[in-house]
Structure formats: C-alpha cells, structure tokens
Design a protein around this motif. Structure first.
Motif: not given
Ligand code: GLN
Length: 252
Positions: A232-252
């Motif tokens: 979730l991001t909120a700024a200037g009175g607007e709220v936006a939603l987007r899905p989480l990204p995939a993990p970076r390859k070397d993080s698992a």
C-alpha cells in the motif's frame, strides 16, 4: 504480533490519534479486536512524529505498556503532527525486551515499524544478513528481527528504491528466506508505504487525512481491508495498492 498505525494529513494531537479513538492503538494494547497472534501488546511501545518544518522526526519509546506511562499521556495531549507512526509491542520470544527493540526504528527522515516475526531466528537469516554490509549490521538498534528487517529496507532505500518497492522487496525476500510474517509501515513525513504480509491491515482516507492501521480505530464507515501480500502507498490523499514482487533469486 504487535499493532501499529501510520497517519498523514491535517495536524492532530498524538492523543487524538492514538488514545481517544474507541478502539485505537491505546486500547489495542490490552484489547485488540483482530489480533491473530499473541494476546496483548504490553512489551513496550513507540511513537514517531514530525514537528514543524523539521524533516527528522521525534521518537518516544518505552519498554513498559503504553497504559502504564502517565507521562506519555501528557506529552501526547500537547504534541501535534501532520504525520505520526506508532506501535505497541508484543515481543516475540527470545527477542530483546528493552526500549531499543520497540518500533518505530529510524534513520534520518524515516520511521519504520514491523508487525510480525522472522521464523527460525536467528539462524534463518544468515543468508539475508550476509547480503548487507557489516556496517549496517553494527548499526542495528537492537538484537531483534525487526531491526534486521529495517536494515534490509534502509539498504534498499539508499540504493534508490522507491519506499513501496523497498518494503515489498524486503518482505518478499525475507518470506522466501525464512518464512514468517511481514507487515511493515514506513514514512518520511510526506508519504506512507505499508505491506500486508501475514497479518491484518486496514486503511481509511477522508478529507482530514489517511490512516493505515493493523485494525480499525472505530466502528465508523470507510475502513478498507488490505488483501494479503499487498503493498500500500499513500500520498497526497491518494491510496494505491499493488501485489508484492517475487523474491530476488539469491534471497531463498
Ligand atoms: N518480532 C518483533 C518483536 O519481537 C515484532 C513483534 C510483533 O509484531 N509482535 O518485536
């Protein structure tokens, strides 16, 4: 799991945001309504807020329950801000008990909070920690999972990631590496970024501002539940939603 809240909008007193609401953060410290992990949030609390034109926030953190600190009630009554981030803590077993482990964590203009846990701490994070410069690990405020996650997020911010992406990437990487729950809040006083990743998260926007919180502060209309695995991001009175990204390859 802790409970946390971020607010951005017209100037309000800390007391009006945190203490006055019927089911606000103050009450959530002993009677949360939507908490799925843990029962009460009595292992400390913290509030960060921006005063006047100062870009660097003030922080007030204690290791005691928020209801046990009478001085906080007084400070909260007279301190006003257009941007506030606060948390009440239910410490994960084996994590540091003192106030340095209570959110919000900070650096420069940033305030950060983590509601959740890293599973298998600390062995599970060896790989994640190894991706950070040693200086970042030495700067960790406390031996607690949330402080390591803040180090990961700050590293991404300082590499130029936008706040929502930094939180989303850190949540996705840590989930893949260790499992756990990763609800984050982040602000620089001008915008809020958050993740819903393992626990509840709600938002409400109105003419006075936007609040993003683990659970609604009252039974009034306008609260929206954030779906799982969302940025979730909120700024200037607007709220936006987007899905989480995939993990970076070397993080698992
Ligand atoms: N794991 C973190 C801690 O111990 C956060 C706890 C929580 O969300 N309850 O402080």
């Amino acid at each position: 799991m802790c409970r946390h809240i971020a607010y951005l909008g017209k100037s309000v007193s800390l007391a009006d945001l945190l203490i006055a609401p019927a089911f606000g953060l103050f009450r959530q410290s002993w009677a949360p309504r939507q908490q799925q992990y843990g029962t009460i949030n009595a292992d400390g609390f913290g509030v960060g807020w921006y005063a006047g034109d100062d870009e660097v926030p003030a922080r007030y953190r204690r290791a005691v329950p928020i209801w046990a600190d009478r001085s906080f009630a007084d400070v909260a009554r007279v301190s006003r801000s257009r941007c506030i981030l606060a948390a009440v803590r239910s410490a994960t077993e084996t994590m540091a008990p003192d106030e340095s482990a209570a959110a919000p964590f900070s650096s420069g203009p940033w305030l950060f909070s983590h509601n959740g846990r890293v599973n298998g701490w600390p062995g599970s994070v060896e790989h994640l920690a190894a991706s950070l410069p040693a200086s970042r690990l030495l700067e960790m405020e406390a031996p607690v999972d949330s402080a390591l996650l803040w180090a990961l997020v700050l590293d991404l911010l300082e590499r130029g990631e936008e706040p929502g992406n930094a939180l989303g990437q850190a949540a996705a990487d840590a989930s893949a590496a260790a499992g756990g729950r990763y609800n984050f809040l982040l602000t620089d006083g001008h915008q809020i970024a958050a993740t819903a990743c393992g626990d509840t998260l709600f938002w409400r926007a109105g003419p006075d501002g936007v609040a993003v919180a683990s659970e609604p502060l009252d039974d009034g209309p306008g609260w929206h539940s954030v779906p799982a695995n969302t940025i979730l991001t909120a700024a200037g009175g607007e709220v936006a939603l987007r899905p989480l990204p995939a993990p970076r390859k070397d993080s698992a």
